[in-house]
Design a protein around this motif. Structure first.
Motif: not given
Length: 312
Positions: A182-210
């Motif tokens: 396995f190796f870690p994979v991380r990426y970001e998306t832009a989406a509305p913040n749940g508190d202020s509704f302002a557009i913010a970068r949100q990090a996501h991650s998962y583990r991947y294996r070939i």
């Protein structure tokens, strides 16, 4: 060449074709069902009016898709609310015409104002119910398919779309491979913040294996933490050389989605759009992908107007 506004509009209408088609179909269905409620006093007894409804609502929905490509929930629920309102078309028609539904009747302008207010209130109710039900109805383990043409040879498509250890492509950061494979994979998306509704970068991650791969196919797995549990994906990818590029096929089997996210994935053609976003960035091309655009919707904009910012 930098894409023009016309390029973006054409791409968004094509990519969101399912959203536009379903929205128009829902509204037309509401108009047709209104004939069963009252066939005598009904605008849609004339097929021309039904055709005009399709054109007008199709234009409205297409414009919304171009202006707010991430606002699919707003568009779909607005269509459902309008369809429900159309079920009362005979009575609303009489109101607009000033017929004495009640003694004295009402003016045309007042009838239109009341209909607009009724539609807005029904829209908010439908949206709240749709989001609540969608988030609380799991889909279980299901297959999800993505198929997209990429104007690049298979090797370049593979480097752009298929994660590899110790690589960074288009904002997707892959870490070193562990003894388990396995190796870690991380990426970001832009989406509305749940508190202020302002557009913010949100990090996501998962583990991947070939698990297995050759030049044109790959079989792999991924694990991700979801609401305190670990979920596993089975992934199969195929790169088929065709004239002018590569046909990329992705099949994922997982239980990540609830009803809301499953509908969103299909109706937005998200898999193909996401693949295009990564490929364009890896190739250094300006991208039309909705994934790269600001993730805003009409409701998120309105919500920000009523949301207090800062500390009291």
């Amino acid at each position: 060449m930098k894409p023009t506004l016309l390029h973006h509009a054409a791409y968004r209408i094509y990519r969101l074709r399912r959203l536009i088609s379903v929205s128009v179909l829902v509204v037309v269905l509401g108009a047709v069902l209104s004939l069963a409620i009252s066939p005598d006093f009904n605008l849609f007894r004339d097929p021309l009016n039904l055709f005009l409804l399709m054109l007008v609502w199709g234009g409205i929905v297409s414009s919304a898709a171009v202006a707010f490509p991430a606002g699919w929930i707003d568009v779909l629920t607005a269509s459902v609310a309008f369809a429900l309102l159309l079920l009362a078309t005979p009575y609303l028609q009489l109101a607009v015409m000033g017929a004495p539904i009640v003694e004295g009747g009402i003016s045309d302008h007042m009838a239109i104002l009341l209909m607009s207010l009724a539609w807005f209130m029904v829209w908010l109710l439908v949206m709240a119910l749709f989001i609540y039900a969608g988030q609380n109805l799991p889909m279980g383990k299901r297959k999800h398919h993505t198929r997209v043409f990429c104007p690049a040879p298979p090797d370049r498509v593979r480097r752009a779309l298929c994660p590899l250890p110790d690589t960074t492509v288009a904002g997707r950061i892959c870490g070193p491979e562990e003894p388990s494979g396995f190796f870690p994979v991380r990426y970001e998306t832009a989406a509305p913040n749940g508190d202020s509704f302002a557009i913010a970068r949100q990090a996501h991650s998962y583990r991947y294996r070939i698990l297995h791969e050759d030049r044109l196919t790959r079989q792999s797995e991924a694990t991700v933490r979801l609401e305190g549990r670990q979920s596993r994906s089975e992934i199969f990818e195929r790169l088929e050389p065709v004239e002018g590029g590569t046909l990329y096929t992705l099949v994922e089997k997982h239980d990540h989605f609830n009803l809301l996210s499953a509908i969103g994935f299909w109706i937005n053609d998200f898999g193909a759009d996401h693949a295009l976003a990564y490929l364009d960035e890896a190739e250094g091309h300006p991208s039309l992908a909705i994934f790269n655009q600001r993730q805003r919707s009409p409701i998120s904009i309105v919500s920000r107007l009523f949301k207090k910012t800062g500390t009291p």
